[in-house]
Design a protein around this motif. Structure first.
Motif, mmCIF file in Angstrom:
data_model
loop_
_atom_site.group_PDB
_atom_site.id
_atom_site.type_symbol
_atom_site.label_atom_id
_atom_site.label_comp_id
_atom_site.label_asym_id
_atom_site.label_seq_id
_atom_site.Cartn_x
_atom_site.Cartn_y
_atom_site.Cartn_z
ATOM 1 N N VAL A 1 -7.671 1.950 -13.123
ATOM 2 C CA VAL A 1 -6.232 1.744 -12.871
ATOM 3 C C VAL A 1 -5.398 2.551 -13.866
ATOM 4 O O VAL A 1 -4.346 3.081 -13.507
ATOM 5 N N SER A 2 -5.871 2.677 -15.100
ATOM 6 C CA SER A 2 -5.150 3.490 -16.087
ATOM 7 C C SER A 2 -5.111 4.952 -15.647
ATOM 8 O O SER A 2 -4.057 5.609 -15.699
ATOM 9 N N TYR A 3 -6.258 5.483 -15.210
ATOM 10 C CA TYR A 3 -6.308 6.862 -14.719
ATOM 11 C C TYR A 3 -5.390 7.043 -13.509
ATOM 12 O O TYR A 3 -4.630 8.013 -13.422
ATOM 13 N N CYS A 4 -5.481 6.103 -12.562
ATOM 14 C CA CYS A 4 -4.680 6.217 -11.329
ATOM 15 C C CYS A 4 -3.184 6.149 -11.627
ATOM 16 O O CYS A 4 -2.397 6.923 -11.083
ATOM 17 N N THR A 5 -2.792 5.216 -12.504
ATOM 18 C CA THR A 5 -1.369 5.049 -12.819
ATOM 19 C C THR A 5 -0.820 6.274 -13.528
ATOM 20 O O THR A 5 0.302 6.728 -13.240
ATOM 21 N N THR A 6 -1.596 6.840 -14.443
ATOM 22 C CA THR A 6 -1.171 8.063 -15.130
ATOM 23 C C THR A 6 -1.008 9.215 -14.143
ATOM 24 O O THR A 6 -0.049 9.997 -14.233
ATOM 25 N N THR A 7 -1.935 9.300 -13.183
ATOM 26 C CA THR A 7 -1.851 10.348 -12.163
ATOM 27 C C THR A 7 -0.623 10.150 -11.283
ATOM 28 O O THR A 7 0.089 11.108 -10.966
ATOM 29 N N VAL A 8 -0.359 8.902 -10.903
ATOM 30 C CA VAL A 8 0.820 8.602 -10.085
ATOM 31 C C VAL A 8 2.107 8.939 -10.841
ATOM 32 O O VAL A 8 3.077 9.440 -10.265
ATOM 33 N N LEU A 9 2.121 8.684 -12.142
ATOM 34 C CA LEU A 9 3.276 9.055 -12.968
ATOM 35 C C LEU A 9 3.545 10.557 -12.892
ATOM 36 O O LEU A 9 4.692 10.997 -12.750
ATOM 37 N N SER A 10 2.480 11.342 -13.001
ATOM 38 C CA SER A 10 2.633 12.804 -12.932
ATOM 39 C C SER A 10 3.115 13.241 -11.551
ATOM 40 O O SER A 10 4.003 14.099 -11.431
ATOM 41 N N VAL A 11 2.515 12.657 -10.506
ATOM 42 C CA VAL A 11 2.920 12.996 -9.140
ATOM 43 C C VAL A 11 4.368 12.577 -8.891
ATOM 44 O O VAL A 11 5.142 13.316 -8.261
ATOM 45 N N ASP A 12 4.749 11.420 -9.398
ATOM 46 C CA ASP A 12 6.120 10.922 -9.259
ATOM 47 C C ASP A 12 7.129 11.889 -9.868
ATOM 48 O O ASP A 12 8.158 12.212 -9.270
ATOM 49 N N ARG A 13 6.813 12.411 -11.059
ATOM 50 C CA ARG A 13 7.720 13.358 -11.715
ATOM 51 C C ARG A 13 7.739 14.695 -10.966
ATOM 52 O O ARG A 13 8.783 15.354 -10.908
ATOM 53 N N TYR A 14 6.601 15.091 -10.404
ATOM 54 C CA TYR A 14 6.563 16.335 -9.626
ATOM 55 C C TYR A 14 7.446 16.212 -8.379
ATOM 56 O O TYR A 14 8.214 17.130 -8.067
ATOM 57 N N ILE A 15 7.369 15.077 -7.692
ATOM 58 C CA ILE A 15 8.192 14.859 -6.496
ATOM 59 C C ILE A 15 9.670 14.838 -6.866
ATOM 60 O O ILE A 15 10.514 15.391 -6.154
ATOM 61 N N SER A 16 9.990 14.205 -8.009
ATOM 62 C CA SER A 16 11.401 14.114 -8.423
ATOM 63 C C SER A 16 11.991 15.486 -8.727
ATOM 64 O O SER A 16 13.188 15.711 -8.536
ATOM 65 N N MET A 17 11.156 16.416 -9.188
ATOM 66 C CA MET A 17 11.640 17.752 -9.512
ATOM 67 C C MET A 17 11.600 18.693 -8.313
ATOM 68 O O MET A 17 12.365 19.645 -8.237
#
Length: 327
Positions: free
Chosen positions: A98-114
């Motif tokens: 879950v830590s790996y997945c959440t960190t990955t989702v954080l990165s994807v979330d910031r990529y989508i926002s930009m």
């Protein structure tokens, strides 16, 4: 426990003792306390961007779980049943995955926002983030069972501190984790290149709505990067060492790396400890709420930080859609 090659660890029932370790217990108590505190602070930060807050809460839950598991592990008998062992390992796997997945989702979330600044709050709304966070826990649960389809190994009892998974299962584990780290690093590199390009364009079109929104999201990215970057920095050594062990056929060489793997594992535990302080450092509302909670003996200081929290601007932009969902 006997492995496939018939190795006997020579433990008998008359010598079963609790594996109490003062350092491990103390570390578990500290992690549990700090992350309960962090969850309380994050839950109180209502003005913080809802997507970031939910993912930070999810990370705090995994860090809290790691602290609880450290305490439980030290109070278990050395020799426990297979069911008890697998139950313990299920929760350990969930905490890591879950830590790996959440960190990955954080990165994807910031990529989508930009990449899609004007559609971001539609693509990554509160409901979708909650669903994604729930899926990460399901994946963590499912990931555990793939580890035991390894050469049909059968264990009748489990000794946690001597337990090891088969080499095939280890290869699958560390390869997936290595791919996750490479994906995060690659995505961050892409975002850095995008930041450079957007910064140049912003000088030419300073009033463009799309550019202005993207610049706001860049500020958020730089704050979140501290959390994702710290995670990647502290978890990468243990993944690299396990990759070497998994793909190496030199038994003496792999045994010589055991101590380094344990040391690298401590870095992963360190990440669970420092995450709450990263939230307080990078998120302004968390910082003041953190100080309010710490100054429980001084009402004057508490009032001062409460007023500072009210006066400070909202850490992140919240769209009207998110405000409606929260209300």
């Amino acid at each position: 426990m006997s492995s496939e090659n018939g190795t006997d660890y020579g433990l008998n029932d008359s010598k079963m003792v609790m594996q109490k370790d003062f350092f491990t217990i103390s570390l578990g108590i500290v992690l549990t306390t700090v992350n309960i505190f962090a969850l309380g602070v994050l839950a109180s930060c209502k003005k913080m961007m809802v997507q970031i807050r939910l993912m930070a809460i999810n990370l705090s839950c995994t860090d809290l779980l790691a602290g609880v598991l450290l305490i439980v592990d030290t109070y278990l008998p050395i020799d426990i049943s297979l069911i008890s062992c697998r139950t313990l390992l299920v929760f350990w796997d969930m905490a890591v995955v879950v830590s790996y997945c959440t960190t990955t989702v954080l990165s994807v979330d910031r990529y989508i926002s930009m990449t899609f600044p004007l559609r971001y709050h539609v693509l990554m709304n509160e409901t979708r983030i909650k669903i994604i966070m729930a899926i990460t826990w399901v994946l963590g649960f499912m990931f555990h069972f793939g580890r035991y389809a390894d050469e049909f190994q059968t264990y009748t009892v489990c000794i946690p501190n001597l337990y090891h998974q088969g080499k095939f299962a280890r290869k699958i584990d560390v390869t997936i984790f290595a791919i996750s780290i490479l994906f995060n690093v690659s995505l961050n590199i892409i975002m850095f290149r995008r930041i450079i390009n957007i910064t140049r364009v912003s000088r030419i079109k300073p009033l463009d709505q799309n550019i202005c929104k993207t610049m706001d999201n860049i500020k958020i990215f730089t704050r979140v990067l501290v959390i994702t970057g710290t995670f990647l920095f502290l978890y990468t050594p243990v993944v690299i060492l396990n990759l070497i062990i998994s793909y190496s056929d030199d038994k003496k060489f792999t045994l010589s790396l055991t101590g380094w793997v344990s040391l690298a594992g401590m870095l992963c535990v360190l990440n669970s400890f420092i995450n709450p302080f990263l939230y307080a450092w990078r998120f302004r509302e968390c910082r003041y709420q953190f100080l309010v909670a710490l100054c429980f003996c001084s009402e004057k200081r508490r009032e001062h930080y409460r007023s500072m929290k009210k006066k400070c601007y909202v850490t992140y932009n919240i769209s009207s859609r998110d405000v409606q969902e929260q209300s």
